[in-house]
Design a protein around this motif. Sequence first.
Motif, PDB file in Angstrom:
ATOM      1  N   UNK A 163       5.316  44.024 -34.640  1.00 31.09           N
ATOM      2  CA  UNK A 163       4.168  44.806 -34.163  1.00 31.09           C
ATOM      3  C   UNK A 163       3.923  46.015 -35.070  1.00 31.09           C
ATOM      4  N   UNK A 164       5.008  46.581 -35.567  1.00 27.29           N
ATOM      5  CA  UNK A 164       4.858  47.755 -36.439  1.00 27.29           C
ATOM      6  C   UNK A 164       4.127  47.424 -37.731  1.00 27.29           C
ATOM      7  N   UNK A 165       4.145  46.154 -38.106  1.00 29.51           N
ATOM      8  CA  UNK A 165       3.450  45.759 -39.344  1.00 29.51           C
ATOM      9  C   UNK A 165       1.936  45.650 -39.165  1.00 29.51           C
ATOM     10  N   UNK A 166       1.477  45.691 -37.920  1.00 33.79           N
ATOM     11  CA  UNK A 166       0.024  45.600 -37.663  1.00 33.79           C
ATOM     12  C   UNK A 166      -0.639  46.903 -38.118  1.00 33.79           C
ATOM     13  N   UNK A 167      -1.729  46.761 -38.867  1.00 36.40           N
ATOM     14  CA  UNK A 167      -2.349  47.998 -39.373  1.00 36.40           C
ATOM     15  C   UNK A 167      -3.631  48.375 -38.623  1.00 36.40           C
ATOM     16  N   UNK A 168      -3.978  47.614 -37.600  1.00 38.61           N
ATOM     17  CA  UNK A 168      -5.123  48.037 -36.780  1.00 38.61           C
ATOM     18  C   UNK A 168      -4.594  48.984 -35.709  1.00 38.61           C
ATOM     19  N   UNK A 169      -5.148  50.201 -35.689  1.00 34.23           N
ATOM     20  CA  UNK A 169      -4.581  51.219 -34.796  1.00 34.23           C
ATOM     21  C   UNK A 169      -5.569  51.641 -33.705  1.00 34.23           C
ATOM     22  N   UNK A 170      -4.979  52.224 -32.665  1.00 34.41           N
ATOM     23  CA  UNK A 170      -5.766  52.819 -31.580  1.00 34.41           C
ATOM     24  C   UNK A 170      -6.139  54.227 -32.023  1.00 34.41           C
ATOM     25  N   UNK A 171      -7.430  54.513 -32.119  1.00 38.92           N
ATOM     26  CA  UNK A 171      -7.843  55.861 -32.560  1.00 38.92           C
ATOM     27  C   UNK A 171      -7.669  56.879 -31.445  1.00 38.92           C
ATOM     28  N   UNK A 172      -7.388  56.392 -30.218  1.00 39.10           N
ATOM     29  CA  UNK A 172      -7.248  57.332 -29.094  1.00 39.10           C
ATOM     30  C   UNK A 172      -8.581  57.618 -28.423  1.00 39.10           C
ATOM     31  N   UNK A 173      -9.620  56.907 -28.843  1.00 37.60           N
ATOM     32  CA  UNK A 173     -10.943  57.049 -28.218  1.00 37.60           C
ATOM     33  C   UNK A 173     -11.288  55.721 -27.539  1.00 37.60           C
ATOM     34  N   UNK A 174     -11.825  55.803 -26.334  1.00 38.15           N
ATOM     35  CA  UNK A 174     -12.162  54.598 -25.567  1.00 38.15           C
ATOM     36  C   UNK A 174     -13.430  54.865 -24.768  1.00 38.15           C
ATOM     37  N   UNK A 175     -14.134  53.781 -24.478  1.00 40.72           N
ATOM     38  CA  UNK A 175     -15.209  53.865 -23.481  1.00 40.72           C
ATOM     39  C   UNK A 175     -14.756  53.006 -22.312  1.00 40.72           C
ATOM     40  N   UNK A 176     -14.776  53.590 -21.116  1.00 49.36           N
ATOM     41  CA  UNK A 176     -14.318  52.866 -19.923  1.00 49.36           C
ATOM     42  C   UNK A 176     -15.437  52.737 -18.907  1.00 49.36           C
ATOM     43  N   UNK A 177     -15.373  51.683 -18.118  1.00 44.76           N
ATOM     44  CA  UNK A 177     -16.112  51.683 -16.868  1.00 44.76           C
ATOM     45  C   UNK A 177     -15.392  52.712 -15.995  1.00 44.76           C
ATOM     46  N   UNK A 178     -16.103  53.722 -15.551  1.00 50.88           N
ATOM     47  CA  UNK A 178     -15.464  54.868 -14.916  1.00 50.88           C
ATOM     48  C   UNK A 178     -14.598  54.486 -13.709  1.00 50.88           C
ATOM     49  N   UNK A 179     -15.137  53.657 -12.826  1.00 49.17           N
ATOM     50  CA  UNK A 179     -14.370  53.321 -11.615  1.00 49.17           C
ATOM     51  C   UNK A 179     -13.118  52.500 -11.946  1.00 49.17           C
ATOM     52  N   UNK A 180     -13.264  51.539 -12.877  1.00 55.72           N
ATOM     53  CA  UNK A 180     -12.107  50.707 -13.241  1.00 55.72           C
ATOM     54  C   UNK A 180     -11.028  51.547 -13.915  1.00 55.72           C
ATOM     55  N   UNK A 181     -11.447  52.557 -14.678  1.00 56.55           N
ATOM     56  CA  UNK A 181     -10.474  53.443 -15.342  1.00 56.55           C
ATOM     57  C   UNK A 181      -9.558  54.087 -14.302  1.00 56.55           C
ATOM     58  N   UNK A 182     -10.159  54.729 -13.291  1.00 51.76           N
ATOM     59  CA  UNK A 182      -9.320  55.451 -12.338  1.00 51.76           C
ATOM     60  C   UNK A 182      -8.501  54.509 -11.448  1.00 51.76           C
ATOM     61  N   UNK A 183      -9.076  53.333 -11.125  1.00 54.84           N
ATOM     62  CA  UNK A 183      -8.261  52.438 -10.290  1.00 54.84           C
ATOM     63  C   UNK A 183      -7.064  51.925 -11.096  1.00 54.84           C
ATOM     64  N   UNK A 184      -7.239  51.638 -12.379  1.00 51.30           N
ATOM     65  CA  UNK A 184      -6.113  51.157 -13.204  1.00 51.30           C
ATOM     66  C   UNK A 184      -5.086  52.258 -13.449  1.00 51.30           C
ATOM     67  N   UNK A 185      -5.548  53.503 -13.557  1.00 51.58           N
ATOM     68  CA  UNK A 185      -4.615  54.617 -13.834  1.00 51.58           C
ATOM     69  C   UNK A 185      -3.572  54.785 -12.729  1.00 51.58           C
ATOM     70  N   UNK A 186      -3.942  54.385 -11.517  1.00 50.07           N
ATOM     71  CA  UNK A 186      -2.974  54.494 -10.417  1.00 50.07           C
ATOM     72  C   UNK A 186      -1.866  53.455 -10.534  1.00 50.07           C
ATOM     73  N   UNK A 187      -2.054  52.506 -11.448  1.00 49.08           N
ATOM     74  CA  UNK A 187      -1.073  51.403 -11.535  1.00 49.08           C
ATOM     75  C   UNK A 187      -0.114  51.535 -12.722  1.00 49.08           C
TER      76      UNK A 187
END
Length: 458
Positions: A163-187
């Motif tokens: 996995x460390x060899x993968x060069x595609x990275x998460x920039x730390x920016x996301x667009x979420x469906x607002x309601x799904x974001x908060x329901x998933x965060x509780x999990x």
Amino acid sequence: MSSKNAIILAAGKGTRMKSKLYKVLHRVCGKTMVDHVLTQVQAADMDNIVTVVGFGADAVKEELGNRTKYVVQEKQLGTGNAVLQAESLLGDLDGVTIVVSGDTPLFTTKTFENLISYHQNKKAAVTILTSKAPDPTGYGRIIRNDLGIVEKIVEQKDATETEQRIDEINTGVYAFDNRLLFSALHKITNNNAQGEYYLTDVIEILKNEGQTIAAYRMNDFYESMGVNDRVALAQANKIMRKRINEEHMRNGVSMINPEDTYIDYGVEIGSDTVIEPGVQLKGKTVIGSDCYIGANSEIRNSVIHDNVTVTSSLIEDSEMMDHSDIGPNSHLRPHAVIGKHVHLGNFVEVKKAEIGEGTKVGHLTYVGNAKLGRNINVGCGVVFVNYDGAKKHETDVGDDSFIGSNSNLIAPLKVSDHSFIAAGSTITDQVNKYDMAIARSRQTNKPGYFKKLPYQKD
Ligand code: UD1
Ligand code: MG
């Protein structure tokens, strides 16, 4: 109604910066990282912007003011826990929410807008903004399946060697469906190498719930750079500097060596101004057109009007009017106001003083707490003696007067217009119009004295 929201994460301490200053308050081209992020987010026209604060909360709030709402993350339990704090303000809304870190100062509004429209077109639950990093070390990696569909994000510390060899990275920016974001965060759990609640775990949770996960890959990795230590901070400054300088050059400013020209974000410069190497323009500085800013000059929070020449000098919180010039090696300290066509030459220091049109102060002079009229000639080595050890006092010099070299003007003092001060004078009393003031001991000549000297030569 569908809303458009942004959450900015700024609660971390930034341990890797090894600094007394909270990470997001470190500056890139004169502006704090979190302010850069907020400025770009604001321009994307959001209904709500929420900044998560924790470490240095008061300092961050003071920096950003009322341009954003705030929530507090009491304990820095991870990025997932940080986003969850915004639930109290955003939890009930339908719509899209972007999440951005306060330590990614190079992102532009355009990228946020592109991400949101990609996300909406894909009708995704979440769209991750990704990029390809020349060196992905330290970033979360994007794990895709054989079909290229994103499965999850794995943090550096939790990644296997493959996995460390993968060069595609998460920039730390996301667009979420607002309601799904908060329901998933509780999990999410903190069952990982750092014992933190990772925001990135939301991806896998949504995926397992059968939601659509999208990834929008941006081409310019450097725009997405996260600043976690001083090495990255210097790199971010370099990239921002290049952006700023190129914009000025496109607007008609000449730079002899843009790689060695340091201009803060927000500085304004008129066209046909020439900037030599090593120049630093800081804070709220405005430079007019047709100016010449010579090598190694530093100008802070000052207004320089048109056709001004600055030669290797330091200018702080001051103003120079059209066609004035200064330097080399001179210093305007706060609240110097230099009139049109004024000439300030070598080694001149001016503080809290106004100098009228056409006046010349050529060499080795200190002007402090003073008001000088027009067309005055100040000789070499003049001292405006403004301080008695306890208080500062004012000197006022009228138009068309002449201050001879090596004079001391002891404040408080009024020197009227059209008056003349003889060289070498120490002036303590008012000088009236058309007067000449001379205040020095008389010369005595001793005839033949040279011959009495023990080392005399014929
Ligand atoms: C994070 C991402 C990583 C991504 C990288 C991009 C996680 C778990 N990892 O890692 O996948 O590649 O950003 O730059 O999200 N913060 C809080 N509260 C906390 C912890 C952090 O507000 O409890 C804030 C920090 O102030 C910072 C931001 O969140 O502004 C990101 O935190 P940081 O520790 O820098 O995460 P990275 O290790 O860079
Ligand atoms: Mg980071």
